[in-house]
Motif scaffolding. Structure first.
Motif, PDB file in Angstrom:
ATOM      1  N   SER A  39       0.831  -1.215   0.000  1.00  0.00           N
ATOM      2  CA  SER A  39       0.000   0.000   0.000  1.00  0.00           C
ATOM      3  C   SER A  39       0.860   1.257   0.000  1.00  0.00           C
ATOM      4  O   SER A  39       0.590   2.210  -0.747  1.00  0.00           O
ATOM      5  CB  SER A  39      -0.927   0.011   1.211  1.00  0.00           C
ATOM      6  N   ALA A  40       1.891   1.255   0.836  1.00  0.00           N
ATOM      7  CA  ALA A  40       2.785   2.416   0.886  1.00  0.00           C
ATOM      8  C   ALA A  40       3.541   2.577  -0.423  1.00  0.00           C
ATOM      9  O   ALA A  40       3.746   3.706  -0.909  1.00  0.00           O
ATOM     10  CB  ALA A  40       3.765   2.260   2.053  1.00  0.00           C
ATOM     11  N   TRP A  41       3.933   1.474  -1.026  1.00  0.00           N
ATOM     12  CA  TRP A  41       4.652   1.494  -2.302  1.00  0.00           C
ATOM     13  C   TRP A  41       3.774   2.104  -3.395  1.00  0.00           C
ATOM     14  O   TRP A  41       4.213   2.946  -4.166  1.00  0.00           O
ATOM     15  CB  TRP A  41       5.067   0.066  -2.638  1.00  0.00           C
ATOM     16  N   ARG A  42       2.508   1.692  -3.429  1.00  0.00           N
ATOM     17  CA  ARG A  42       1.575   2.215  -4.435  1.00  0.00           C
ATOM     18  C   ARG A  42       1.260   3.689  -4.208  1.00  0.00           C
ATOM     19  O   ARG A  42       0.911   4.396  -5.149  1.00  0.00           O
ATOM     20  CB  ARG A  42       0.288   1.405  -4.422  1.00  0.00           C
ATOM     21  N   ALA A  43       1.370   4.148  -2.979  1.00  0.00           N
ATOM     22  CA  ALA A  43       1.044   5.538  -2.656  1.00  0.00           C
ATOM     23  C   ALA A  43       2.202   6.499  -2.904  1.00  0.00           C
ATOM     24  O   ALA A  43       2.029   7.717  -2.768  1.00  0.00           O
ATOM     25  CB  ALA A  43       0.599   5.628  -1.200  1.00  0.00           C
ATOM     26  N   THR A  44       3.361   5.991  -3.271  1.00  0.00           N
ATOM     27  CA  THR A  44       4.504   6.878  -3.505  1.00  0.00           C
ATOM     28  C   THR A  44       4.265   7.725  -4.749  1.00  0.00           C
ATOM     29  O   THR A  44       3.556   7.322  -5.672  1.00  0.00           O
ATOM     30  CB  THR A  44       5.820   6.089  -3.674  1.00  0.00           C
ATOM     31  N   SER A  50      13.546   6.653  -4.218  1.00  0.00           N
ATOM     32  CA  SER A  50      14.202   6.076  -3.042  1.00  0.00           C
ATOM     33  C   SER A  50      13.202   5.332  -2.145  1.00  0.00           C
ATOM     34  O   SER A  50      13.469   4.207  -1.704  1.00  0.00           O
ATOM     35  CB  SER A  50      14.898   7.182  -2.252  1.00  0.00           C
ATOM     36  N   ALA A  51      12.059   5.935  -1.891  1.00  0.00           N
ATOM     37  CA  ALA A  51      11.047   5.291  -1.046  1.00  0.00           C
ATOM     38  C   ALA A  51      10.524   4.019  -1.701  1.00  0.00           C
ATOM     39  O   ALA A  51      10.342   2.995  -1.028  1.00  0.00           O
ATOM     40  CB  ALA A  51       9.892   6.253  -0.770  1.00  0.00           C
ATOM     41  N   ARG A  52      10.287   4.074  -3.021  1.00  0.00           N
ATOM     42  CA  ARG A  52       9.804   2.875  -3.723  1.00  0.00           C
ATOM     43  C   ARG A  52      10.820   1.744  -3.647  1.00  0.00           C
ATOM     44  O   ARG A  52      10.460   0.592  -3.448  1.00  0.00           O
ATOM     45  CB  ARG A  52       9.482   3.208  -5.184  1.00  0.00           C
ATOM     46  N   LYS A  54      13.083   1.243  -1.312  1.00  0.00           N
ATOM     47  CA  LYS A  54      13.119   0.724   0.058  1.00  0.00           C
ATOM     48  C   LYS A  54      11.900  -0.151   0.349  1.00  0.00           C
ATOM     49  O   LYS A  54      12.019  -1.209   0.970  1.00  0.00           O
ATOM     50  CB  LYS A  54      13.197   1.876   1.061  1.00  0.00           C
ATOM     51  N   LEU A  55      10.745   0.285  -0.117  1.00  0.00           N
ATOM     52  CA  LEU A  55       9.526  -0.510   0.096  1.00  0.00           C
ATOM     53  C   LEU A  55       9.577  -1.816  -0.706  1.00  0.00           C
ATOM     54  O   LEU A  55       9.146  -2.867  -0.225  1.00  0.00           O
ATOM     55  CB  LEU A  55       8.289   0.308  -0.269  1.00  0.00           C
ATOM     56  N   PHE A  56      10.126  -1.756  -1.908  1.00  0.00           N
ATOM     57  CA  PHE A  56      10.297  -2.965  -2.716  1.00  0.00           C
ATOM     58  C   PHE A  56      11.176  -3.975  -1.987  1.00  0.00           C
ATOM     59  O   PHE A  56      10.874  -5.165  -1.919  1.00  0.00           O
ATOM     60  CB  PHE A  56      10.900  -2.593  -4.075  1.00  0.00           C
ATOM     61  N   LEU A  57      12.277  -3.477  -1.412  1.00  0.00           N
ATOM     62  CA  LEU A  57      13.167  -4.348  -0.640  1.00  0.00           C
ATOM     63  C   LEU A  57      12.451  -4.928   0.581  1.00  0.00           C
ATOM     64  O   LEU A  57      12.601  -6.113   0.894  1.00  0.00           O
ATOM     65  CB  LEU A  57      14.420  -3.590  -0.202  1.00  0.00           C
ATOM     66  N   ALA A  58      11.667  -4.105   1.258  1.00  0.00           N
ATOM     67  CA  ALA A  58      10.950  -4.570   2.445  1.00  0.00           C
ATOM     68  C   ALA A  58       9.961  -5.680   2.081  1.00  0.00           C
ATOM     69  O   ALA A  58       9.861  -6.690   2.788  1.00  0.00           O
ATOM     70  CB  ALA A  58      10.218  -3.405   3.112  1.00  0.00           C
ATOM     71  N   ILE A  59       9.241  -5.500   0.981  1.00  0.00           N
ATOM     72  CA  ILE A  59       8.295  -6.529   0.519  1.00  0.00           C
ATOM     73  C   ILE A  59       9.040  -7.830   0.250  1.00  0.00           C
ATOM     74  O   ILE A  59       8.599  -8.913   0.644  1.00  0.00           O
ATOM     75  CB  ILE A  59       7.553  -6.056  -0.753  1.00  0.00           C
ATOM     76  N   ASN A  60      10.169  -7.731  -0.413  1.00  0.00           N
ATOM     77  CA  ASN A  60      10.946  -8.924  -0.744  1.00  0.00           C
ATOM     78  C   ASN A  60      11.553  -9.590   0.481  1.00  0.00           C
ATOM     79  O   ASN A  60      11.686 -10.811   0.527  1.00  0.00           O
ATOM     80  CB  ASN A  60      12.026  -8.595  -1.772  1.00  0.00           C
ATOM     81  N   ILE A  61      11.911  -8.816   1.478  1.00  0.00           N
ATOM     82  CA  ILE A  61      12.481  -9.389   2.701  1.00  0.00           C
ATOM     83  C   ILE A  61      11.446 -10.244   3.425  1.00  0.00           C
ATOM     84  O   ILE A  61      11.764 -11.326   3.914  1.00  0.00           O
ATOM     85  CB  ILE A  61      13.061  -8.283   3.605  1.00  0.00           C
ATOM     86  N   VAL A  62      10.203  -9.766   3.471  1.00  0.00           N
ATOM     87  CA  VAL A  62       9.142 -10.568   4.092  1.00  0.00           C
ATOM     88  C   VAL A  62       9.044 -11.924   3.386  1.00  0.00           C
ATOM     89  O   VAL A  62       8.985 -12.975   4.031  1.00  0.00           O
ATOM     90  CB  VAL A  62       7.783  -9.825   4.065  1.00  0.00           C
ATOM     91  N   GLY A  63       9.079 -11.900   2.059  1.00  0.00           N
ATOM     92  CA  GLY A  63       9.036 -13.144   1.296  1.00  0.00           C
ATOM     93  C   GLY A  63      10.248 -14.027   1.542  1.00  0.00           C
ATOM     94  O   GLY A  63      10.132 -15.247   1.629  1.00  0.00           O
ATOM     95  N   LYS A  64      11.411 -13.413   1.677  1.00  0.00           N
ATOM     96  CA  LYS A  64      12.631 -14.193   1.915  1.00  0.00           C
ATOM     97  C   LYS A  64      12.610 -14.868   3.285  1.00  0.00           C
ATOM     98  O   LYS A  64      13.073 -15.994   3.430  1.00  0.00           O
ATOM     99  CB  LYS A  64      13.868 -13.317   1.753  1.00  0.00           C
ATOM    100  N   VAL A  65      12.067 -14.190   4.278  1.00  0.00           N
ATOM    101  CA  VAL A  65      11.945 -14.806   5.607  1.00  0.00           C
ATOM    102  C   VAL A  65      11.012 -16.011   5.516  1.00  0.00           C
ATOM    103  O   VAL A  65      11.312 -17.092   6.031  1.00  0.00           O
ATOM    104  CB  VAL A  65      11.440 -13.789   6.658  1.00  0.00           C
ATOM    105  N   ARG A  66       9.886 -15.836   4.838  1.00  0.00           N
ATOM    106  CA  ARG A  66       8.937 -16.934   4.661  1.00  0.00           C
ATOM    107  C   ARG A  66       9.592 -18.096   3.902  1.00  0.00           C
ATOM    108  O   ARG A  66       9.432 -19.260   4.270  1.00  0.00           O
ATOM    109  CB  ARG A  66       7.703 -16.419   3.909  1.00  0.00           C
TER     110      ARG A  66
END
Length: 99
Positions: A39-44, A50-52, A54-66
């Protein structure tokens, strides 16, 4: 060949990882984080690269943990299968007098 202790550790780690992925609270946390980041990524704005990123990386990190937990589960199941095979082999050797 891997020793039995290492296999037992991998099996136990897999069981713990499976317990985590089956945990409703953790599953909810992953989903909430992922949706919040998306949601935050789409709202940029278009110029907020830069924000996009960082948010892209954050989304991918959640997937990597899973994915990491999923790999631990798979490794645990493989370790269990190998332990089962070691047990069967030992029983056959004992039954047929091969030491």
């Amino acid at each position: 060949m891997i020793d039995e202790y290492t296999l037992e550790q991998a099996k136990a780690k897999g069981v713990r990882a499976e317990t985590l992925l089956d945990n409703e609270l953790l599953t909810e946390a992953f989903g909430t984080l992922e949706q919040g980041y998306i949601s935050a990524w789409r709202a940029t704005t278009i110029d907020d690269v830069s924000a996009r990123e960082k948010l892209f990386l954050a989304i991918n990190i959640v997937g990597k943990v899973r994915d990491h937990l999923g790999a631990a589960i798979a490794n645990g199941k493989l370790a269990q299968a190998e332990l089962n095979e070691l047990t069967r082999t030992a029983e056959r050797r004992k039954r047929f007098g091969v030491l």
